[in-house]
Scaffold this motif. Sequence first.
Motif, PDB file in Angstrom:
ATOM      1  N   ASP A   1      32.659  38.007  31.879  1.00 25.65           N
ATOM      2  CA  ASP A   1      33.569  36.915  31.533  1.00 25.65           C
ATOM      3  C   ASP A   1      35.019  37.395  31.520  1.00 25.65           C
ATOM      4  O   ASP A   1      35.922  36.729  32.049  1.00 25.65           O
ATOM      5  CB  ASP A   1      33.220  36.350  30.151  1.00 25.65           C
ATOM      6  N   VAL A   2      35.238  38.550  30.898  1.00 22.30           N
ATOM      7  CA  VAL A   2      36.596  39.076  30.752  1.00 22.30           C
ATOM      8  C   VAL A   2      37.172  39.483  32.108  1.00 22.30           C
ATOM      9  O   VAL A   2      38.320  39.166  32.435  1.00 22.30           O
ATOM     10  CB  VAL A   2      36.607  40.275  29.785  1.00 22.30           C
ATOM     11  N   ILE A   3      36.381  40.171  32.909  1.00 24.15           N
ATOM     12  CA  ILE A   3      36.859  40.662  34.205  1.00 24.15           C
ATOM     13  C   ILE A   3      37.140  39.504  35.162  1.00 24.15           C
ATOM     14  O   ILE A   3      38.130  39.524  35.910  1.00 24.15           O
ATOM     15  CB  ILE A   3      35.838  41.641  34.805  1.00 24.15           C
ATOM     16  N   LEU A   4      36.293  38.484  35.149  1.00 20.68           N
ATOM     17  CA  LEU A   4      36.527  37.324  36.009  1.00 20.68           C
ATOM     18  C   LEU A   4      37.849  36.649  35.663  1.00 20.68           C
ATOM     19  O   LEU A   4      38.593  36.226  36.545  1.00 20.68           O
ATOM     20  CB  LEU A   4      35.376  36.324  35.878  1.00 20.68           C
ATOM     21  N   TRP A   5      38.144  36.542  34.378  1.00 22.35           N
ATOM     22  CA  TRP A   5      39.418  35.932  33.982  1.00 22.35           C
ATOM     23  C   TRP A   5      40.586  36.856  34.319  1.00 22.35           C
ATOM     24  O   TRP A   5      41.610  36.413  34.837  1.00 22.35           O
ATOM     25  CB  TRP A   5      39.420  35.620  32.491  1.00 22.35           C
TER      26      TRP A   5
END
Length: 204
Positions: free
Chosen positions: A132-136
């Motif tokens: 989730d964090v990396i995609l954002w």
Amino acid sequence: MHSGRPLTAKVLGHHLGVDRDTATRLAKAQGLKLEWAAYPWRRIWQQIHGIEGSHLAARLDMLKARHPNSAIIGGIEDLEAALRTPMVKFPGMAALLGMHPDTLRKQVKRGRKLPFPVLDLGLRMQLYRPLDVILWRDEELLIDLPSAIHVAPKPVSQPGQEEDRVEPKPKTKATAKAQPHMPPADRKKAIFGGAARSKRKPAG
């Protein structure tokens, strides 16, 4: 852990970033029960992540169709395997964003919202999925994961039983919503806010 086999309490702790005893307490608090001395991923998805694991394969196809230009989503062959990556706590999440934890914590306390979901497990425990964090961070994308359908009831906690939380609780649900339709600059402000402004003094 990436094989999809049921997890022992020790390996569940590795997934949650805690020790064996803490993992056991968290599992009990979330209504996650042992099956043949291990925790099946079917129940881990439902009770810990709040998602329906059996729907992840179909959801990956939908995400690839929705975001054909995403290098990250396009490179995922197995969404379940990608989500089995050990989760991170607030400092680890801040590090993934390239920020100091104290700096980000101050922004959250001032009302800045984190766009991606936080898994609030109680017992002073809030976790984030690295995907989730990396995609954002890299593509400003939020993925809409299938919500859990079959969820076991959680034990009723007694007043004062749960300790105060360590991290500030962002106002976001555990399940991510679809990507907001706003310009990239505005989406950056949603998390970084005034911290991204120039510190140059006005002329004169």
